[in-house]
Motif scaffolding. Structure first.
Motif, PDB file in Angstrom:
ATOM      1  N   GLU A  82      54.281  30.911  34.590  1.00 35.70           N
ATOM      2  CA  GLU A  82      52.792  30.787  34.693  1.00 35.70           C
ATOM      3  C   GLU A  82      52.751  28.905  34.296  1.00 35.70           C
ATOM      4  O   GLU A  82      50.838  28.901  34.723  1.00 35.70           O
ATOM      5  N   LYS A  83      53.418  27.935  33.894  1.00 35.60           N
ATOM      6  CA  LYS A  83      52.815  26.505  33.795  1.00 35.60           C
ATOM      7  C   LYS A  83      52.710  26.037  35.244  1.00 35.60           C
ATOM      8  O   LYS A  83      52.513  24.931  35.259  1.00 35.60           O
ATOM      9  N   ILE A  84      53.316  26.774  35.938  1.00 38.43           N
ATOM     10  CA  ILE A  84      53.488  25.759  37.766  1.00 38.43           C
ATOM     11  C   ILE A  84      52.040  26.096  37.832  1.00 38.43           C
ATOM     12  O   ILE A  84      51.148  27.066  38.266  1.00 38.43           O
ATOM     13  N   PRO A  85      51.354  24.640  38.178  1.00 38.28           N
ATOM     14  CA  PRO A  85      49.600  24.489  38.452  1.00 38.28           C
ATOM     15  C   PRO A  85      48.981  25.311  39.675  1.00 38.28           C
ATOM     16  O   PRO A  85      49.805  25.676  40.739  1.00 38.28           O
ATOM     17  N   LEU A  86      47.981  25.667  39.485  1.00 36.30           N
ATOM     18  CA  LEU A  86      47.245  26.093  40.594  1.00 36.30           C
ATOM     19  C   LEU A  86      46.827  25.445  42.184  1.00 36.30           C
ATOM     20  O   LEU A  86      47.080  25.707  43.029  1.00 36.30           O
ATOM     21  N   ARG A  87      47.062  24.158  41.563  1.00 34.54           N
ATOM     22  CA  ARG A  87      46.227  22.716  42.429  1.00 34.54           C
ATOM     23  C   ARG A  87      47.899  22.291  42.964  1.00 34.54           C
ATOM     24  O   ARG A  87      48.016  21.686  41.586  1.00 34.54           O
ATOM     25  N   ILE A  88      48.664  21.922  43.403  1.00 32.07           N
ATOM     26  CA  ILE A  88      49.660  21.226  44.038  1.00 32.07           C
ATOM     27  C   ILE A  88      49.504  20.467  44.822  1.00 32.07           C
ATOM     28  O   ILE A  88      49.120  20.908  46.775  1.00 32.07           O
ATOM     29  N   GLY A  89      48.741  18.988  44.850  1.00 30.69           N
ATOM     30  CA  GLY A  89      48.341  18.017  46.439  1.00 30.69           C
ATOM     31  C   GLY A  89      47.593  18.953  47.069  1.00 30.69           C
ATOM     32  O   GLY A  89      46.673  18.813  46.472  1.00 30.69           O
ATOM     33  N   TRP A  91      47.410  21.263  47.966  1.00 33.72           N
ATOM     34  CA  TRP A  91      47.591  23.514  48.032  1.00 33.72           C
ATOM     35  C   TRP A  91      46.415  23.803  46.709  1.00 33.72           C
ATOM     36  O   TRP A  91      46.513  23.432  46.363  1.00 33.72           O
ATOM     37  N   ARG A  92      46.271  24.281  47.209  1.00 33.32           N
ATOM     38  CA  ARG A  92      44.923  25.419  46.364  1.00 33.32           C
ATOM     39  C   ARG A  92      45.745  27.247  46.138  1.00 33.32           C
ATOM     40  O   ARG A  92      46.093  27.432  47.231  1.00 33.32           O
ATOM     41  N   GLY A  93      45.539  27.311  44.601  1.00 38.23           N
ATOM     42  CA  GLY A  93      47.128  28.125  44.760  1.00 38.23           C
ATOM     43  C   GLY A  93      45.872  29.912  44.134  1.00 38.23           C
ATOM     44  O   GLY A  93      44.103  29.779  43.510  1.00 38.23           O
ATOM     45  N   THR A  94      45.959  31.164  44.618  1.00 36.09           N
ATOM     46  CA  THR A  94      45.261  32.498  44.026  1.00 36.09           C
ATOM     47  C   THR A  94      46.706  32.866  43.942  1.00 36.09           C
ATOM     48  O   THR A  94      47.576  33.578  44.061  1.00 36.09           O
ATOM     49  N   SER A  95      46.291  33.343  41.638  1.00 41.83           N
ATOM     50  CA  SER A  95      47.079  34.528  41.538  1.00 41.83           C
ATOM     51  C   SER A  95      47.379  35.566  42.183  1.00 41.83           C
ATOM     52  O   SER A  95      45.757  36.571  41.547  1.00 41.83           O
ATOM     53  N   HIS A  96      48.086  36.968  42.081  1.00 36.75           N
ATOM     54  CA  HIS A  96      48.058  37.909  42.395  1.00 36.75           C
ATOM     55  C   HIS A  96      48.550  38.959  41.327  1.00 36.75           C
ATOM     56  O   HIS A  96      49.868  38.415  40.583  1.00 36.75           O
ATOM     57  N   GLU A  97      48.100  39.896  40.887  1.00 34.99           N
ATOM     58  CA  GLU A  97      49.068  41.083  39.249  1.00 34.99           C
ATOM     59  C   GLU A  97      50.520  40.973  40.318  1.00 34.99           C
ATOM     60  O   GLU A  97      50.716  41.498  40.630  1.00 34.99           O
ATOM     61  N   VAL A  98      51.284  41.053  38.862  1.00 33.14           N
ATOM     62  CA  VAL A  98      52.312  41.423  39.420  1.00 33.14           C
ATOM     63  C   VAL A  98      52.140  43.043  38.388  1.00 33.14           C
ATOM     64  O   VAL A  98      52.398  43.106  37.413  1.00 33.14           O
ATOM     65  N   SER A  99      53.145  44.059  38.779  1.00 32.93           N
ATOM     66  CA  SER A  99      52.640  45.558  38.411  1.00 32.93           C
ATOM     67  C   SER A  99      53.850  45.647  37.039  1.00 32.93           C
ATOM     68  O   SER A  99      55.113  44.810  37.196  1.00 32.93           O
ATOM     69  N   GLU A 100      53.877  45.898  36.278  1.00 35.17           N
ATOM     70  CA  GLU A 100      54.770  46.299  35.222  1.00 35.17           C
ATOM     71  C   GLU A 100      55.943  47.402  35.549  1.00 35.17           C
ATOM     72  O   GLU A 100      57.237  46.839  34.730  1.00 35.17           O
ATOM     73  N   GLY A 101      56.133  47.950  36.549  1.00 34.12           N
ATOM     74  CA  GLY A 101      56.958  48.909  37.329  1.00 34.12           C
ATOM     75  C   GLY A 101      57.670  47.561  37.934  1.00 34.12           C
ATOM     76  O   GLY A 101      59.485  47.060  37.540  1.00 34.12           O
ATOM     77  N   THR A 102      57.297  46.385  38.377  1.00 33.15           N
ATOM     78  CA  THR A 102      58.267  45.173  38.755  1.00 33.15           C
ATOM     79  C   THR A 102      58.758  44.380  37.906  1.00 33.15           C
ATOM     80  O   THR A 102      60.031  43.786  38.110  1.00 33.15           O
ATOM     81  N   LYS A 103      58.042  44.156  36.334  1.00 36.02           N
ATOM     82  CA  LYS A 103      58.409  43.121  35.494  1.00 36.02           C
ATOM     83  C   LYS A 103      59.085  44.240  34.740  1.00 36.02           C
ATOM     84  O   LYS A 103      60.031  44.092  34.199  1.00 36.02           O
ATOM     85  N   LYS A 104      59.474  45.837  34.803  1.00 39.51           N
ATOM     86  CA  LYS A 104      60.195  46.878  34.242  1.00 39.51           C
ATOM     87  C   LYS A 104      61.927  46.190  35.159  1.00 39.51           C
ATOM     88  O   LYS A 104      63.021  46.624  34.037  1.00 39.51           O
TER      89      LYS A 104
END
Length: 259
Positions: A82-89, A91-104
């Motif tokens: 999560e510490k990886i920035p959304l602004r890299i040079g 490039w601009r990032g948009t986060s997507h939700e990670v499902s609880e099933g994937t985490k499990k």
């Protein structure tokens, strides 16, 4: 004595429930080693060749027990991804939700799924970063996931990119195809300071770190992907170059956040 060391090592470690499967195997290996030791004492003689061969095998078994099941004390992984920035040079990032099933399934909370867009060229690259502490579960071949998701794996090739400092990072390139959604993928594993496309090499690095009783190794998967149309040679080559350009930008951010 060697068996005793293996037994102590297999019982040591933190309270992570996932560690107990490794410890259970460790105890089984120690039990086998004890049985071998009893056979050596009863039937072997120090001067016999097979005596030393069995003794050597016993020693190796005990060491492997320690390598597999040793869990040194270490701080929790935390939200490094999560510490990886959304602004890299550019490039601009948009986060997507990670499902609880994937985490499990992956047994880690330290996951990001994002799309980065270049503000000048409007090119888009998907970024997935999965990290954990010495949990090899997080690092598995992406081609397995893509195949399970209905993609045809058309190409699997070794690849690489050069960092800004001139370092060559080896990666793996995939061409995956599914109706109306063809993609070029670039990925590699990270274990400590090691970047490699080889799951075997990554796993051996973790085992060696455990054997040497080093602090737990951060294990991860970095995966980049971009959508393509008309999958001809020129389009695929351009997509691979796009992923490498972004990889050069994002790798320093990953390394900086993992210090």
């Amino acid at each position: 004595m060697v068996v005793g060391v293996g037994l102590i090592v297999s019982a040591s470690g933190d309270d992570d429930p996932d560690a107990w499967s490794g410890r259970a195997l460790g105890f089984v290996m120690v039990a086998v080693s004890l049985a071998m030791g009893a056979a050596i004492i009863k039937f072997g003689k120090p001067g016999d060749t097979h005596y030393w061969g069995m003794a050597g095998a016993l020693t190796i078994a005990a060491l492997l027990t320690g390598a597999y099941s040793y869990k040194p004390k270490a701080p929790q992984m935390g939200d490094f991804a999560e510490k990886i920035p959304l602004r890299i040079g550019e490039w601009r990032g948009t986060s997507h939700e990670v499902s609880e099933g994937t985490k499990k399934i992956l047994k880690t909370e330290d996951i990001i799924m994002r799309t980065y867009q270049n503000q000048k060229t409007q090119e888009a690259v998907g970024l997935a970063v999965i990290f954990a502490m010495s949990k090899r579960k997080v690092a598995h071949p992406p081609e397995q996931c893509y195949a399970a998701d209905g993609y045809e794996i058309e190409q699997i090739e070794e690849d690489s990119f050069t960092t800004k400092e001139g370092q060559t990072v080896k990666t793996r390139h995939l061409l995956i195809m599914r109706k109306n959604n063809d993609q070029v993928v670039l990925y590699w594993y990270r274990a400590g300071q090691l970047n490699t496309p080889s799951l075997v090499r990554m796993s051996l690095h973790v085992i060696l770190s455990n054997l040497l009783m080093r602090p737990q190794t951060r294990v991860g998967l970095i995966r980049l992907a971009t959508t393509i149309e008309n999958a001809d040679d020129a389009t695929i080559a351009a997509a691979r170059e796009r992923l490498k350009r972004f990889a050069r930008e994002v790798l320093p951010e990953i390394e900086d956040k993992l210090k």
